[in-house]
Design a protein around this motif. Structure first.
Motif, mmCIF file in Angstrom:
data_model
loop_
_atom_site.group_PDB
_atom_site.id
_atom_site.type_symbol
_atom_site.label_atom_id
_atom_site.label_comp_id
_atom_site.label_asym_id
_atom_site.label_seq_id
_atom_site.Cartn_x
_atom_site.Cartn_y
_atom_site.Cartn_z
ATOM 1 N N TYR A 6 0.771 -1.103 -0.050
ATOM 2 C CA TYR A 6 -0.106 0.183 0.083
ATOM 3 C C TYR A 6 0.888 1.279 -0.100
ATOM 4 O O TYR A 6 0.490 2.328 -0.559
ATOM 5 N N ASN A 152 -7.645 -0.492 4.093
ATOM 6 C CA ASN A 152 -7.618 -0.329 2.598
ATOM 7 C C ASN A 152 -8.785 -0.885 2.154
ATOM 8 O O ASN A 152 -9.327 -0.189 1.242
ATOM 9 N N GLU A 156 -11.306 1.300 0.110
ATOM 10 C CA GLU A 156 -11.750 1.158 -1.322
ATOM 11 C C GLU A 156 -12.969 0.871 -1.653
ATOM 12 O O GLU A 156 -13.693 1.299 -2.578
ATOM 13 N N THR A 168 -4.620 4.696 -0.917
ATOM 14 C CA THR A 168 -4.270 3.579 -0.107
ATOM 15 C C THR A 168 -2.973 3.899 0.415
ATOM 16 O O THR A 168 -2.063 4.854 0.330
#
Length: 210
Positions: A6, A152, A156, A168
């Motif tokens: 990430y 994350n 998302e 991210t």
């Protein structure tokens, strides 16, 4: 299956924006001043940042005020290349308790925490959409105790729902957490010894007793 990096993904986004001459607007959810310190130091070079302090999980009520005041003090004290503004969300503990109902006995780091991640990130997504921001993200991944993959994934999912890209990140990487402790000392920040909610406070106190 390869594990996602990430941190590298975030760096690629930053690099692309730099090449295009863009300085995007970022809505940054912050859990507390110490965790935000390194994130602000890192990202204010590349974004116009609004720090959203929305943490209805915090207990007791006087703790939320203490942490929010420290957040404002840090923003006012830190040098910044681009403007950093502050947005304080409503303190809604009843929303938190309703969200985690049935998970009060979960261990720290389990499903109760994931529900809390979503609660706070969804408010960030709402605010980002309402304010026309280019990205939103959270400081939470800087903690070694927080699940970056889960954060994350939730971010998302909410990005798709609200139509605002999620930046991210895994801010603990590249000594991010270590740097946050250094900055906390430098600015004399209040560092709490529990995550924030009544359940984490009780768990921490039980550990101390044991």
């Amino acid at each position: 299956m390869n594990q996602r990096n990430y941190q590298r993904e975030m760096e690629q986004v930053i690099s692309r924006n730099e090449k295009e001459g863009k300085i995007p607007r970022l809505l940054l959810h912050s859990c507390c001043a110490p965790c935000s310190s390194y994130v602000l130091e890192l990202l204010n070079r590349y974004f116009f940042i609004t720090v959203l302090y929305y943490n209805p999980n915090i207990y007791p009520p006087e703790e939320i005020r203490h942490r929010a005041d420290e957040q404002e003090r840090l923003i006012a004290s830190m040098p910044s290349e681009h403007t950093i503004t502050y947005l304080e969300g409503s303190y809604e503990p009843e929303v938190f308790y309703r969200t985690v109902q049935g998970h009060e006995g979960d261990k720290e780091g389990g499903e109760r925490c994931f529900l809390c991640y979503r609660l706070r990130l969804e408010e960030a997504a709402r605010q980002a959409k309402a304010g026309g921001y280019d990205y939103f993200t959270t400081t939470l991944s800087i903690s070694p105790l927080k699940n970056a993959a889960k954060l994350n994934a939730i971010g998302e999912e909410l990005a798709r729902q609200y139509g605002v890209p999620y930046l991210t990140s895994d801010f603990k990487k590249k000594n991010g957490y270590k740097r946050s402790t250094e900055l906390s000392r430098e600015y004399g920040l209040y560092r709490q010894d529990y995550c924030g909610c009544v359940f984490s406070k009780r768990e921490r106190e039980n550990v101390k007793i044991d």
